[in-house]
Design a protein around this motif. Structure first.
Motif: not given
Length: 306
Positions: A250-252, A271-272, A282-287
């Motif tokens: 999911l992070q990928e 999803l979050r 679920l981390p943000e894309g920028q993170q």
């Protein structure tokens, strides 16, 4: 009317004769005076959930995937068992020299190998899922750049499978594999389910293809969310959180969406909301991008033309 009886000897349901079936059909309302009509209206939450979990499972797909007799048990096998057994035997043979140094004779080693259970490839009690070799996700005769790119990005493998299977087939197998483990308690299901999830959500390049996103990526993601909504917490903890696979894929996916321009941000927001049910963050894309840059740095892979 489908009439079957339980056979204690084989622990299976067997068909009754035509005479008994006809008798049951004629007296269907007398089976149990306390039975009522099954609710299938739009306001029935259980029925609606079941539709969401099975909407792409067709009779044709069941005929293709299930064993010939149409039934399976927790012992029903698949090609994934063959892969696992081949890996075990390969590892044993690789360890043979070290085992010999420790005093294990060649005869003893062979007896260990022979003692390993082998999958019965000729057995009819097997699932016939679409083969997905997630580790070999690059084209034949791939260049070094293609090897590097498609070993991580599963887009080439997804497109290759879509040449022989439809989008509905992939989604149908994703739904069926989930029910095989959740209802049937057969772990061949979870392996195929994980591979489809990795195949679809691990494909970065196809996020630029609106057709594939609309017909494969979004439906699989929404189906995944529907599956999570019906999962008991203990099932998630014991199965889906195993090896941290779901969290990693999911992070990928979030990172891939972020790098592709964020076109699926509304889906990720949904999803979050579902993941909060299980206290997953679920981390943000920028993170994730920052973390990936820090991990690679000067050690990022480089392709050198020779």
């Amino acid at each position: 009317v489908v009439a079957k009886r339980w056979c204690q000897e084989t622990e299976d349901l067997v068909a009754v004769n035509e005479e008994d079936t006809e008798r049951i059909r004629q007296n269907i309302r007398d089976l149990d005076k306390g039975l009522g009509a099954y609710q299938t209206g739009e306001n029935n939450q259980t029925y609606t959930q079941w539709q969401q979990l099975t909407c792409k499972i067709t009779p044709k797909l069941l005929h293709e995937v299930l064993p010939p007799h149409g039934c399976f048990s927790s012992a029903t096998g698949s090609a994934y068992e063959d892969e696992e057994m081949a890996a075990v035997l390969k590892k044993l043979k690789q360890q043979a020299p070290a085992m010999a140094e420790q005093g294990v004779s060649a005869a003893d080693l062979q007896s260990i190998i022979d003692a390993e259970p082998t999958a019965d490839c000729a057995s009819t009690d097997r699932f016939n899922f679409t083969p997905i070799n997630i580790r070999h996700s690059f084209p034949p005769h791939a260049t070094p750049d293609e090897l590097r790119r498609f070993s991580k990005d599963k887009s080439w493998l997804l497109r290759s499978i879509l040449q022989s299977r439809t989008c509905e087939d992939i989604l149908g197998e994703f739904q069926l594999a989930f029910l095989v483990i959740l209802v049937g308690q057969n772990f061949c299901g979870i392996e195929h389910w994980k591979r489809i999830l990795h195949l679809v959500l691990g494909s970065a390049e196809v996020l630029g293809d609106a057709r594939v996103v609309e017909t494969v990526v979004v439906p699989v993601l929404r189906c995944f969310m529907s599956q999570l909504r019906v999962c008991p917490h203990e099932f998630v903890a014991s199965v889906l959180e195993q090896d941290n696979f779901v969290a990693e894929i999911l992070q990928e996916f979030v990172l891939n969406v972020y790098e592709s321009g964020g076109g699926l941000d509304p889906e990720i927001a949904r999803l979050r909301a579902v993941l909060k049910m299980f206290d997953w963050v679920l981390p943000e894309g920028q993170q994730l991008q920052t973390k990936a840059d820090e991990e690679e740095g000067e050690y990022a892979p480089q392709v050198v033309d020779l």
